[in-house]
Design an enzyme around this catalytic site. Structure first.
Site, mmCIF file in Angstrom:
data_model
loop_
_atom_site.group_PDB
_atom_site.id
_atom_site.type_symbol
_atom_site.label_atom_id
_atom_site.label_comp_id
_atom_site.label_asym_id
_atom_site.label_seq_id
_atom_site.Cartn_x
_atom_site.Cartn_y
_atom_site.Cartn_z
ATOM 1 N N LYS A 35 0.459 -1.289 -0.587
ATOM 2 C CA LYS A 35 -0.193 -0.049 -0.038
ATOM 3 C C LYS A 35 0.545 1.306 -0.252
ATOM 4 O O LYS A 35 0.406 1.684 -0.550
ATOM 5 C CB LYS A 35 -0.853 0.078 0.982
ATOM 6 C CG LYS A 35 -1.661 -1.418 1.194
ATOM 7 C CD LYS A 35 -3.142 -0.774 2.610
ATOM 8 C CE LYS A 35 -4.157 -2.993 2.551
ATOM 9 N NZ LYS A 35 -4.644 -2.692 3.801
ATOM 10 N N GLN A 66 -4.711 -0.979 9.537
ATOM 11 C CA GLN A 66 -4.356 -2.743 9.005
ATOM 12 C C GLN A 66 -5.174 -3.668 10.014
ATOM 13 O O GLN A 66 -4.991 -3.340 11.078
ATOM 14 C CB GLN A 66 -3.195 -3.409 8.447
ATOM 15 C CG GLN A 66 -3.134 -4.306 8.359
ATOM 16 C CD GLN A 66 -3.444 -4.126 6.578
ATOM 17 O OE1 GLN A 66 -4.007 -3.374 6.098
ATOM 18 N NE2 GLN A 66 -3.639 -5.645 6.162
ATOM 19 N N ASP A 75 -11.278 2.830 4.550
ATOM 20 C CA ASP A 75 -11.516 1.543 4.071
ATOM 21 C C ASP A 75 -13.302 1.110 3.937
ATOM 22 O O ASP A 75 -13.300 0.083 3.861
ATOM 23 C CB ASP A 75 -11.349 0.604 5.215
ATOM 24 C CG ASP A 75 -9.778 0.079 4.929
ATOM 25 O OD1 ASP A 75 -9.163 -0.248 4.190
ATOM 26 O OD2 ASP A 75 -8.636 0.241 6.132
HETATM 27 N N1 GUN Z 1 -6.919 -6.619 6.051
HETATM 28 C C1 GUN Z 1 -7.297 -7.541 5.390
HETATM 29 N N2 GUN Z 1 -7.107 -6.186 4.339
HETATM 30 C C2 GUN Z 1 -7.677 -4.843 4.860
HETATM 31 C C3 GUN Z 1 -8.378 -3.735 4.052
HETATM 32 O O1 GUN Z 1 -8.841 -3.465 3.123
HETATM 33 N N3 GUN Z 1 -8.397 -2.729 5.443
HETATM 34 C C4 GUN Z 1 -7.778 -2.956 6.328
HETATM 35 N N4 GUN Z 1 -7.432 -1.844 6.627
HETATM 36 N N5 GUN Z 1 -7.455 -4.133 7.236
HETATM 37 C C5 GUN Z 1 -6.951 -4.993 6.123
#
Ligand code: GUN
Length: 300
Positions: free
Chosen positions: A57, A101, A124
């Site tokens: 990311k 995350q 998100d």
């Molecule tokens: N863990 C797995 N997928 C995601 C996501 O799309 N965003 C976040 N914040 N954590 C994750």
């Protein structure tokens, strides 16, 4: 006998690169107006999979010219410390998007942390306000993985309108929001959606009805050829590491779908790796630009 036909591959690499290019143009245009999008990515602990996702990311932000603010907190970080950081990021005008995350370590109340994120910075789409808005059909931020799956369907010519979509899995980050998204009235939606999960009876009888099957249950190679009908379109959200003695690392990545057998029956299928995972990141970038525009009340 004629050889079995193989499915068309829906390439997350190609599609995500196209989206990242589009977002890149928007970032450049914002920068020409002296507007600099910023995304804070918070990682707690040292889960190896989460570390990889977060690194990717941040790298994509860098490649696009989006400022990324990295916060790596130790596994034993207190809930209070994390909440204090979120409050600080909410107030920081250089931060347009905040991503924490998940999963978080067990001693931290995940929902409490997600609830603390300012909904207008919630790239998100996990804040209850954004979850509710998605259900109401007036989304601010659509969660990145569901949005990525929808893009894959639309950009590969597999519009879900009128189709029976079967979703395997009912998580807050994939199963539930993708069901909400695809049943929505309008472009990219209009599907008939069935959600299956660990307590579903006669699972095979349901998955066999799917025109589009979305697998998000986190069980490696769970979906076998006998569970799908010919001509199904398969979106595999799973990313699982399994032992493989033939690899130097001793492991390999597989999805929730047994690609080798299911791809012989499917009309189209996403690979793992190189599928949905890349789309999640591309949609995160898109949501970050959207956050900038929402915060500045610019045209979307
Ligand atoms: N863990 C797995 N997928 C995601 C996501 O799309 N965003 C976040 N914040 N954590 C994750």
């Amino acid at each position: 006998m004629a050889p079995a036909k193989s499915a068309a591959l829906i390439s997350g690499k190609e599609l995500s690169e196209a989206i990242v290019r589009e977002v890149g143009e928007e970032v450049a245009s914002l920068k020409s107006k002296d507007i600099h999008p910023g995304l804070a990515v918070v990682l707690v602990g040292s889960d190896p999979a989460s570390q990889v996702y977060v690194r990717n990311k941040r790298r994509t932000c860098d490649a696009l010219g989006i400022r990324s603010f990295a916060f790596d907190l130790p596994e034993n970080c207190t809930e209070k410390r994390l909440l204090t950081l979120v409050t600080k990021l909410n107030a920081d005008p250089a931060v347009n998007g905040i991503l924490v995350q998940v999963p978080l370590p067990k001693h931290i109340n995940e929902q409490k942390v997600l609830n603390a994120i300012d909904p207008i910075k919630d790239v998100d789409g996990f804040h209850p306000m954004n979850v509710g808005k998605l259900l109401n059909g007036e989304p601010s931020f659509v969660p990145c993985t569901p949005a990525g799956c929808q893009e894959m369907l639309m950009r590969s010519g597999n519009d879900p309108a009128g189709k029976h979509v079967v979703v395997l899995g009912r998580s807050n980050i994939v199963g539930k929001p993708i069901a909400a998204l695809l049943m929505q009235k309008g472009k990219g939606g209009d599907a008939t959606v069935t959600v299956c999960h660990s307590r579903t009876q006669n699972l095979e009888a349901i998955t066999k009805q799917a025109d589009i099957l979305i697998a998000a249950i986190g069980i490696p190679l769970f979906v076998k050829a006998n569970m799908v009908k010919s001509g199904v379109v398969v979106i595999d959200v799973g990313i699982n590491r399994i032992p493989d003695a033939s690899k130097a690392s001793g492991t390999r990545l597989v999805g929730d779908v047994d690609f080798d057998t299911v791809s012989k029956k499917a009309k189209a299928i996403t690979p793992v790796p190189g599928g949905v995972g890349l789309m999640t990141i591309a949609m995160l970038m898109k949501n970050t630009v959207r956050a900038v525009k929402l915060q500045r009340r610019m045209k979307l």
